[in-house]
Scaffold this active site. Structure first.
Site, PDB file in Angstrom:
ATOM      1  CE  LYS A   1      -3.670  -2.082   2.697  1.00  0.00           C
ATOM      2  NZ  LYS A   1      -3.078  -2.871   3.771  1.00  0.00           N
TER       3      LYS A   1
ATOM      4  N   GLY B   1       9.883  -7.433   7.610  1.00  0.00           N
ATOM      5  CA  GLY B   1       9.901  -8.890   7.712  1.00  0.00           C
ATOM      6  C   GLY B   1      10.081  -9.602   6.383  1.00  0.00           C
TER       7      GLY B   1
HETATM    8  P1  AMP Z   1       3.552  -4.604   2.982  1.00  0.00           P
HETATM    9  O1  AMP Z   1       3.028  -5.151   4.282  1.00  0.00           O
HETATM   10  O2  AMP Z   1       2.906  -3.315   2.568  1.00  0.00           O
HETATM   11  O3  AMP Z   1       5.058  -4.559   2.929  1.00  0.00           O
HETATM   12  O4  AMP Z   1       3.065  -5.647   1.876  1.00  0.00           O
HETATM   13  C1  AMP Z   1       3.553  -6.942   1.818  1.00  0.00           C
HETATM   14  C2  AMP Z   1       2.587  -7.799   1.055  1.00  0.00           C
HETATM   15  O5  AMP Z   1       2.369  -7.277  -0.231  1.00  0.00           O
HETATM   16  C3  AMP Z   1       3.108  -9.212   0.866  1.00  0.00           C
HETATM   17  O6  AMP Z   1       2.228 -10.116   1.476  1.00  0.00           O
HETATM   18  C4  AMP Z   1       3.127  -9.385  -0.646  1.00  0.00           C
HETATM   19  O7  AMP Z   1       2.722 -10.661  -1.077  1.00  0.00           O
HETATM   20  C5  AMP Z   1       2.138  -8.354  -1.120  1.00  0.00           C
HETATM   21  N1  AMP Z   1       2.381  -7.972  -2.517  1.00  0.00           N
HETATM   22  C6  AMP Z   1       3.503  -7.446  -3.014  1.00  0.00           C
HETATM   23  N2  AMP Z   1       3.395  -7.269  -4.338  1.00  0.00           N
HETATM   24  C7  AMP Z   1       2.165  -7.691  -4.699  1.00  0.00           C
HETATM   25  C8  AMP Z   1       1.452  -7.727  -5.927  1.00  0.00           C
HETATM   26  N3  AMP Z   1       2.014  -7.321  -7.064  1.00  0.00           N
HETATM   27  N4  AMP Z   1       0.187  -8.192  -5.906  1.00  0.00           N
HETATM   28  C9  AMP Z   1      -0.366  -8.609  -4.754  1.00  0.00           C
HETATM   29  N5  AMP Z   1       0.246  -8.576  -3.554  1.00  0.00           N
HETATM   30  C10 AMP Z   1       1.504  -8.128  -3.521  1.00  0.00           C
END
Ligand code: AMP
Length: 393
Positions: free
Chosen positions: A200, A349
């Protein structure tokens, strides 16, 4: 004023209470990644070498929200620590157990681990009485829990009020974490390259704004890239991309006068996470498909930029890395950063996991145990629990 550690302090015969971040992933009683505990060992060993009379360790695990949840007991951690230290570690029944004081008066008991602090809702609400109860167990307080130092929780924040400045100190890990981040944010050797991923834009907007001022380039990956691509008029298909994030991305792009933000130029796409993955040699993603990872051209482009970096900061995965079809971007970035000659700091993490799995973690200058805490440090330039530890009253 810098952070004061206990290294120069005579602690002989003292009772020491130390807050660690032993919040590790555990499944069926098995620790899946012991990084956070292992990183706390230097502080624990240094304290024990000082001939203290008791070491009372405390930590939280997961989010029990004030409930006693047996699966979130610190028991596996007590067992692991006992093994690593080669000595007994007594796990208390609860952090406020009436038997703790008796336990602390028994000569042969040296190390006590308090049961999960978050079994008490008072921990996260920042309750003073709870903090005082914990403080009464000891003469000296140590904070080595960087991962929660952005929170005003009882065991890292309110507790400091019950110790005089010469009775409360930073642990060695906390000091190391802060020094690494200070180096990145206050005097980064240039070029300073940041890699930001994850889901996000909303969660990382303040970080992006700060880094836009300090960094030479911001390489964006993960689902966070799509709001930026959409804001620039590209098609993103069904990729994760909220309207609010697109609006935020537009504002950031307008502020990015130096064109520091670099976005993916190709993708790994699929109709859904479990469907067949394909490489899309194009920026534009058609409807019906989602981008789940950065593509090979993007990896090459980011690699070139990273190779020029003298300081590198990375937080957040480059794709849906939990699915092996979409893990290549994250793993490649981990490998590339480890091969640079830069001062490199990796936080969060998921990125730390990728670094650990790549087997190159020892080539990273600093692997941070706190994703949220390191982002907040970047945003605010300090952390509440670190500031109050230094505060003199
Ligand atoms: P964050 O907590 O904001 O660092 O987001 C981490 C999460 O974002 C992880 O579980 C990833 O699998 C997910 N993520 C990263 N890139 C993508 C993507 N292109 N589509 C869906 N989920 C994603």
């Amino acid at each position: 004023m810098g952070l004061k550690t206990f290294e120069e302090i005579d602690l002989e015969g003292k009772k020491v209470i130390a807050r660690f971040d032993f919040n590790v992933p555990i499944r069926n009683g098995e620790i899946l990644d012991s990084t956070r505990i292992d990183f706390a060992l230097p502080t624990i060993k240094a304290l024990l070498e000082k001939n203290i009379s008791k070491l009372i360790m405390m930590s939280h695990l997961g989010r029990p929200d004030g409930q006693i949840k047996p699966e979130l007991s610190l028991e596996p951690i007590a067992t692991y620590l006992a093994e690593k230290l080669g000595t007994e570690v007594y796990l208390s029944e609860s952090a406020t157990d009436s038997g703790i004081k008796t336990l602390l008066n028994l000569g042969h008991i040296k190390i006590v681990l308090l049961e999960n602090l978050r079994f008490h809702s008072e921990e996260t609400s920042g309750d003073n009485e709870f903090a005082q109860t914990l403080a009464q167990y000891a003469d000296i307080y140590i904070n080595d829990a960087f991962g929660v130092s952005h929170r005003k929780h009882s065991s890292v924040y309110q507790i400091t009020e019950y110790f005089r400045p010469n009775q409360r100190f930073a642990g060695l890990l906390l000091q190391k974490e802060i020094l690494a981040l200070e180096k990145v944010m206050n005097k980064p050797e240039k070029p300073f390259i940041c890699v930001l991923g994850g889901a996000k834009v909303k969660d990382k907007i303040k970080t992006i704004e700060k880094l836009l001022v300090k960094a030479d380039n911001l390489l964006i990956g993960g689902a966070m890239a799509y709001p930026f691509l959409k804001a620039k008029g590209f098609k993103v298909g069904n990729s994760l991309c909220s309207h609010k994030d697109v609006e935020l991305a537009k504002t950031i792009l307008q502020r990015d006068k130096g064109k520091k933000i670099i976005l993916p130029i190709d993708h790994i796409i699929a109709k859904e996470p479990n469907a067949e993955a394909e490489t899309l040699d194009n920026i534009q993603i058609q409807d019906g498909f989602s981008g789940f990872d950065i593509g090979p051209k993007t990896i090459d482009k980011y690699s070139e930029i990273l190779k020029s970096g003298k300081t590198i900061f990375w937080n957040g995965p480059m794709g849906l890395f939990e699915n092996k079809n979409f893990a290549n971007g994250t793993n490649s970035i981990a490998k590339i950063i480890s091969e640079t000659n830069s001062f490199s700091v990796v936080g969060g993490g998921d990125s730390v996991n990728a670094i650990n799995k790549s087997g190159f973690s020892d080539q990273i200058s600093h692997v941070s145990t706190g994703g949220g805490a390191s982002l907040e440090y970047i945003e605010e330039g300090s952390l509440p629990a670190v500031q109050i530890l230094k505060y003199t009253h």
